[in-house]
Structures are given as C-alpha cells and as structure tokens.
Enzyme design. Structure first.
Site, PDB file in Angstrom:
ATOM      1  CB  ILE A   1      37.109  34.434  68.045  1.00 11.56           C
ATOM      2  CG1 ILE A   1      38.713  35.257  67.910  1.00 11.56           C
ATOM      3  CG2 ILE A   1      37.758  32.883  68.503  1.00 11.56           C
ATOM      4  CD1 ILE A   1      39.336  35.691  68.531  1.00 11.56           C
TER       5      ILE A   1
ATOM      6  CG  ASP B   1      27.913  39.267  72.207  1.00 15.78           C
ATOM      7  OD1 ASP B   1      27.984  40.200  73.045  1.00 15.78           O
ATOM      8  OD2 ASP B   1      29.562  38.934  72.133  1.00 15.78           O
TER       9      ASP B   1
ATOM     10  CB  CYS C   1      40.380  28.590  73.079  1.00 18.45           C
ATOM     11  SG  CYS C   1      40.934  26.940  73.009  1.00 18.45           S
ATOM     12  CB  ALA C   2      38.970  33.000  75.536  1.00 14.81           C
TER      13      ALA C   2
ATOM     14  CG  ASP D   1      45.140  27.458  74.242  1.00 15.74           C
ATOM     15  OD1 ASP D   1      46.241  26.806  74.071  1.00 15.74           O
ATOM     16  OD2 ASP D   1      45.552  28.529  73.502  1.00 15.74           O
TER      17      ASP D   1
ATOM     18  CD  GLU E   1      48.439  31.655  79.561  1.00 12.27           C
ATOM     19  OE1 GLU E   1      49.324  32.055  78.697  1.00 12.27           O
ATOM     20  OE2 GLU E   1      47.469  31.170  79.156  1.00 12.27           O
TER      21      GLU E   1
ATOM     22  CG  HIS F   1      47.854  31.536  75.098  1.00 10.80           C
ATOM     23  ND1 HIS F   1      48.100  32.526  76.310  1.00 10.80           N
ATOM     24  CD2 HIS F   1      47.136  31.904  74.286  1.00 10.80           C
ATOM     25  CE1 HIS F   1      47.512  33.039  75.978  1.00 10.80           C
ATOM     26  NE2 HIS F   1      47.249  32.725  74.621  1.00 10.80           N
TER      27      HIS F   1
ATOM     28  N   GLY G   1      46.635  29.055  70.805  1.00 13.65           N
ATOM     29  CA  GLY G   1      45.445  29.454  70.352  1.00 13.65           C
ATOM     30  C   GLY G   1      45.532  30.044  68.578  1.00 13.65           C
ATOM     31  CB  ALA G   2      47.545  33.281  68.309  1.00 13.01           C
TER      32      ALA G   2
END
Length: 526
Positions: free
Chosen positions: A152, A171, A230-231, A256, A261, A279, A281-282
């Site tokens: 992503i 990373d 957004c992770a 997000d 939650e 949430h 994102g998807a």
C-alpha cells in the site's frame, strides 16, 4: 454431501454466485450477535467474514464442523488465529485486494487536509461565504514521508510522485535498490520526522510500531506538519496528537482509523483542523468486489479440493506432505522469528540452507515459513503465503540451498540473514519427539528448545557473568525455566539462551545490558 458456508458479513453478490457455481451451499445471515452465531456455527464447514464478525475461542468451541474461516480483507484482528490453529481451522485472508483503494484514500485525505475541503464545504452549505478563512497549502514540491513502504505504501508513494511531491520513506525492509525503483529516498525514521511536510502511515500495528508517532516524535517534526493515518489505530498517540494540534505544532491530521472502533468519541474529534472518516480505506465497489471474489474462490478450492492459499496459519502444501513437513515448518518459522527479533536494521538477503533428509522435501513451503517468521516481528499481517512477495517488493533477496550431507543431524535448517550491518545465522533441527530445537547461533553450538518467553544474551566468556545475570532475574522475581550456554572458545564469545516464566520488563533488560561482560541482550517471544 456439499460443503456449507455461512456468509456472516456483507459480501458482494458475485461471491455468493461463485460459491454456488463451484458446488458450495451458502447461507447469507449477516448482523448476528455472538450468541446467535454460536448457536448456528456448528452447521457449517466454512464462514466468510469481513471485519464485523468476531471469531473467538467460544465461537470456535461450538464450530464442530468448521474447516475454514475466510476473511475478505487483509487484517485478521477479529479472528483468534491461535485458537483456530489449535482447532485445526484454516484462516485465510485476501492480502492485496484493498491496496489501491486504501492508498487512494490516503492521498484523498491528504488533499482534503491541505485545502480544508470538509470544513469549507460545511461552511459554504451553511450559507456562509468565508473565503478568507480557508487558506490552504499546495502539495506540489512538498515532502511526503511514508512510514511503511510495502504494497500500500508504495502505491501511495507512486501517486504522490505523480502529484510532483518529493517522497521519502522509512521501512526497515525496504532495500536501497527497491527505493530507487520506486523513485523514493530511503531514510531513517528520525530523518523522516525532521524533513516531512506531510506524513502518511502504511504499516501494521505491532509492538514495535505502536505509538510510533508519540509526543516525543512530534517534537522533532517540522512546525506545521500534517499527519494522515489510513493504516491502523494505535500507530499514533491520539492524545499527544490532539495536544500538538491545539498548540499549532501540527497543522492538521486526517484519520480513517482509531484506537477504539467504532469511534463514537475520540480525542481528535471536534478539532477544526482534523478530517475523520469511518474506516473507509477499503470502501470502494472495486475493492469490495475484489476481496469478495478472492475469498470465495479460495474457500471453495479448499473445501472441494483441499487446496490452501493465502492461509495465515498454514502453508500451501498437499495433504500427503503435511505429516512430514508440519514439525519442520514450525522449526523454520521459529528460526526465522528468532533472526527477525534480533534484526535491528534493513534486511538485504536471507539464505536458507537445508541439509540431510529435509533437503528432499518441499523446501518451498519451509522457506515461506522461515521468511514469514523473519518478517512477522515488524509486519504483523505477513503469512507463509504472502511472505515471498512481501520480501520481493522490499528488495530482499531470498536464497535456498540444499545439501545431502547430514552431518550430526538427520535434518538441519540454517537461516542466515544479511543486513546493512552484519550477517547472523541460526540453525535448528527436529528430534524424534517432534519438538524444534536451536542447535547453533552465530557458529556457537547450543541445544535449546523454543519457549514462549526467552532471553538471548551475547556476552564475553568471563567468570562471574552467570551469577550476576541470574541474580538480576532473581531480584526482579523472574523465574528461570531453562538455561542454555554456549561459547566459541574459552574466554571468547559466548551465548546464553534462557527460557523464563512470563515477560520481563525493559528495566531488567537494561540492567542485564549494563553487566560488563554483556554485548547484547534481547527478549524473545515464540
């Protein structure tokens, strides 16, 4: 008799069609509470879910016929994977179906944040014309810091480059070569915090990444930085971020995902410079369709043919191979995990050597398991199926070597990891009792079983170490279960591998590190 699948969360109708076409009976029954699910789960061979339905040990206890859980999405936080594994239930996910959608949502939030679009929309539709109130910033020429440049994150980086931003990335698994291919600059986390105008997070939530952005990190950032997540909730200390927003240190945030939650209330809510979505994102029709179709195909293949793909708790192997491979798969995973937990810098190469009888088996499944174990300490969602592609996208070279020579062991697996700083190797075998054991670390012979909680200590072979080390643990109330020592020569380099009952505090580790003979100390968990 045809297998039966319960679709417990909303999936695309196309997924139901695939099940039926393949000869799998399906019942669509969404919105069940835990008691209702427990009452009927025993009637099904498989259950297809998204994020709403939770598969707990109590549910699994009632699931007498359950063979597979299919999660339409990447995260399996709502599935108790160890409990499922213990019950012999395969847990599958769809690792890459949401990638483009999630990356696009992050970019959308960044643009909305830069131009204050949500607040400006609310104001305008309320009949106000506050043109001077909403002064935005351009993103062209700005520096975007990407934390986590995997599937992503790399897509988000590519989109940002198309918007003429400069992209820097942190990373630990991203190689310099892969960074060049992506067109990003690989940096250390501290450098990213110092340089970025915008920061976007694309990393799993693990012990290492929890609160990766906290008050201390925010202090090192540019004044006026903007943060997008957004992770996973928990990557950012929400209370610290709210304080930084109130002070003006952080110019804005777009989230997000949240620690709790559904997020009915949150420290970030109500701030004028915060954009929040539930949430999403998807949440595109394409992503929903992709993951639904993928999970239906995978579950059907398993229930009808025994084929396993994208399983988070079992490798892709045939039923005939399983009895011989299962203990060796466990060994490979634990050797990889051992190396991964000790690795502090970017991994360049992994070489896995199989010697003896194991060299004649399906080493591909073993290699996937070793790489998954290696990457899991940093990337919680990695599994034995996705591990090779995850390693590849980060530019990590994975090599397999097989040798017929048996040496001292019937089968011997060695995992050798080369980082930017050093090469470290660990070897293990499986004895007749089926339990995996460590037999060599960095060329030093040991003989130790893997325990749930362990301490690894590298030290100089000098008198007094064992007594002082054991004294520190004793004073802290830490009980030693097993104690294994090894050295390369008298007075040379030595290793202590200690299984302990329960966890050990950071304070105890620091006391151990202060011992004059100690060169390295690290808690390990298996």
């Amino acid at each position: 008799m045809a297998p039966r699948v319960l679709i417990a969360d909303k999936l695309s109708p196309a997924a139901v069609a695939i099940f039926k076409e393949r000869g799998v009976e399906t019942d669509v029954n969404t919105g069940l509470d835990k008691d209702q699910l427990a009452e009927i789960i025993g009637n099904y061979d498989g259950i297809a879910i998204r994020s709403a339905t939770k598969i707990t040990p109590k549910i699994l206890e009632k699931a007498k016929n359950l063979k597979v859980v299919g999660r339409a999405g990447i995260g399996v936080d709502n599935v108790d994977v160890p409990a499922a594994t213990q019950k012999g239930v395969i847990v599958m996910n769809t690792p890459f179906g949401n990638s483009i959608t999630t990356a696009e949502h992050a970019i959308s939030l960044m643009l909305a944040l830069a131009r204050q679009i949500p607040a400006a929309d609310t104001s305008t539709q309320a009949g106000k014309w506050e043109k001077n109130r909403f002064m935005g910033v351009e993103i062209t020429g700005k520096t975007l810091g990407v934390i986590g440049c995997g599937n992503i994150g790399s897509i988000a980086a590519d989109r940002a480059l198309g918007l003429r931003m400069k992209v820097i990335a942190f990373d630990p698994f991203l190689s310099e070569e892969r960074a060049v291919d992506l067109g990003v600059e690989k940096v250390e986390l501290e450098d990213l915090f110092r340089r970025a105008d915008f920061i976007t997070l694309h990393t799993p939530l693990t012990d290492r990444t929890r609160n990766i952005i906290d008050a201390k990190a925010i202090e090192t950032m540019k004044d006026g930085v903007r943060i997008i997540n957004c992770a996973r909730g928990g990557l950012v200390d929400e209370v610290a971020l709210r304080a930084a927003l109130d002070s003006g240190k952080v110019a804005g945030a777009a989230f997000d995902v949240f620690v709790t939650e559904p997020a009915k209330e949150n420290p970030l809510f109500g701030h004028p410079n915060v954009v929040c979505t539930p949430h999403l994102g998807a949440a595109t029709s394409e992503a929903q369709e992709n993951v639904a179709l993928q999970v239906a195909e995978q579950m059907s293949d398993y229930l009808l043919r025994g084929a396993i793909s994208n399983a988070v708790n079992f490798p892709s192997i045939t039923a005939e191979q399983a009895p011989k491979l299962r203990p060796l798969i466990d060994l490979a995973d634990k050797l990889g995990s051992f190396a991964g937990q000790l690795t502090e810098s970017g991994i360049k190469q992994v070489r896995i050597t199989y010697a003896g009888a194991v060299a004649q088996l399906n080493t591909r499944a073993l290699t996937s398991s070793a790489v998954a174990g290696l990457l899991r300490p940093m990337l919680a969602d990695v599994n034995v199926v996705s591990a090779p592609s995850v390693a590849k996208e980060r530019g990590i070279i994975v090599e397999e070597t097989t040798r017929e020579a048996q040496g001292d062991y019937e089968s011997l697996i060695t995992v050798e990891v080369t980082t930017e700083r050093q090469t470290r190797g660990v070897s293990g075998t499986v004895y007749a009792d089926g339990r995996p054991r460590i037999v060599n670390i960095k060329g030093i012979r040991v003989d130790a079983e893997f325990g749930p909680s362990m301490l690894y200590v590298a030290n100089e072979d000098k008198p007094g170490f064992v007594g002082k080390f054991a004294g520190i643990l004793g004073d802290a109330g830490v009980n030693i279960a097993t104690f294994h020592l090894g050295r390369d020569a008298q007075g040379g380099a030595a290793i202590a591998l200690v299984e302990i009952d329960g966890a050990v505090s950071d304070k105890v580790i620091e006391e151990v590190k202060k011992l004059p003979q100690v060169t390295h100390a690290k808690p390990l968990h298996f």
